[in-house]
Design a protein around this motif. Structure first.
Motif, mmCIF file in Angstrom:
data_model
loop_
_atom_site.group_PDB
_atom_site.id
_atom_site.type_symbol
_atom_site.label_atom_id
_atom_site.label_comp_id
_atom_site.label_asym_id
_atom_site.label_seq_id
_atom_site.Cartn_x
_atom_site.Cartn_y
_atom_site.Cartn_z
ATOM 1 N N ASP A 10 36.628 -30.346 27.906
ATOM 2 C CA ASP A 10 37.716 -30.485 26.935
ATOM 3 C C ASP A 10 38.911 -29.591 27.267
ATOM 4 O O ASP A 10 39.905 -29.612 26.560
ATOM 5 C CB ASP A 10 37.221 -30.190 25.520
ATOM 6 N N ARG A 33 36.740 -36.292 27.791
ATOM 7 C CA ARG A 33 37.314 -35.098 27.156
ATOM 8 C C ARG A 33 36.492 -34.556 25.991
ATOM 9 O O ARG A 33 36.870 -33.585 25.363
ATOM 10 C CB ARG A 33 38.745 -35.395 26.712
ATOM 11 N N ASP A 34 35.382 -35.209 25.683
ATOM 12 C CA ASP A 34 34.470 -34.684 24.660
ATOM 13 C C ASP A 34 33.067 -35.214 24.955
ATOM 14 O O ASP A 34 32.889 -36.072 25.821
ATOM 15 C CB ASP A 34 34.947 -35.025 23.236
ATOM 16 N N GLN A 36 31.008 -37.124 23.227
ATOM 17 C CA GLN A 36 30.743 -38.534 22.962
ATOM 18 C C GLN A 36 31.325 -39.416 24.064
ATOM 19 O O GLN A 36 30.677 -40.346 24.528
ATOM 20 C CB GLN A 36 31.301 -38.954 21.594
ATOM 21 N N GLN A 37 32.558 -39.104 24.493
ATOM 22 C CA GLN A 37 33.153 -39.848 25.613
ATOM 23 C C GLN A 37 32.274 -39.722 26.855
ATOM 24 O O GLN A 37 32.103 -40.687 27.603
ATOM 25 C CB GLN A 37 34.548 -39.301 25.946
ATOM 26 N N MET A 56 31.820 -28.516 24.023
ATOM 27 C CA MET A 56 32.804 -29.585 23.865
ATOM 28 C C MET A 56 32.758 -30.105 22.434
ATOM 29 O O MET A 56 31.745 -29.968 21.755
ATOM 30 C CB MET A 56 32.492 -30.751 24.815
ATOM 31 N N PRO A 57 33.859 -30.750 21.995
ATOM 32 C CA PRO A 57 33.862 -31.335 20.653
ATOM 33 C C PRO A 57 32.984 -32.586 20.573
ATOM 34 O O PRO A 57 32.640 -33.182 21.585
ATOM 35 C CB PRO A 57 35.337 -31.695 20.415
ATOM 36 N N LEU A 58 32.655 -32.960 19.346
ATOM 37 C CA LEU A 58 31.858 -34.131 18.969
ATOM 38 C C LEU A 58 30.392 -34.005 19.342
ATOM 39 O O LEU A 58 29.530 -34.139 18.488
ATOM 40 C CB LEU A 58 32.443 -35.436 19.518
ATOM 41 N N SER A 60 27.919 -31.441 22.035
ATOM 42 C CA SER A 60 27.910 -30.403 23.064
ATOM 43 C C SER A 60 27.340 -30.987 24.355
ATOM 44 O O SER A 60 26.683 -32.037 24.337
ATOM 45 C CB SER A 60 27.057 -29.210 22.623
#
Length: 123
Positions: A10, A33-34, A36-37, A56-58, A60
């Motif tokens: 991210d 970039r996260d 989930q992506q 990372m967001p959403l 880890s």
């Protein structure tokens, strides 16, 4: 055929430098970039190797790693955790969850490129 490398981080500066490094090494590079992506990209693109940030967001990186290892269709995906978390307990946890390698930030680009090369070369 070029190997496919997914970079999941991210931090924009790290993404840019890793993308440049991996493309220079001749790999087909995709970006997430996260968490989930990253998981969606792993399922869709089937990369040969994932450079996966832990924080990372959403989701880890560790959650992504667990989901990959639990999914029979993608469980064999090679994953290199790339993180600022460098304590022995962090490394042990990442490896216990199924990471193929663990590299702490900051890292030497030369050493990382060599590690990736070794991980992607045939046995």
């Amino acid at each position: 055929m070029n190997c496919k490398v997914l970079i999941a981080d991210d931090e924009p500066n790290i993404l840019v430098s890793l993308e440049f490094l991996m493309k220079r090494e001749g790999y087909d590079v995709s970006i997430a970039r996260d968490g989930q992506q990253a998981l969606d990209a792993i399922r869709h693109l089937r990369p040969d190797l994932v450079l996966l940030d832990v924080m990372m967001p959403l989701r880890s990186g560790l959650e992504v790693l667990q989901a990959v290892r639990a999914d029979e269709a993608i469980a064999q995906t090679r994953i290199l955790l790339l993180t600022a978390k460098g304590r022995e307990t962090d490394i042990a946890k990442g490896l216990a969850l199924g990471a193929d390698a663990y590299v702490t930030k900051p890292f030497s680009t030369r050493e990382l490129a060599e590690r990736v090369r070794r991980m992607l070369s045939p046995p």
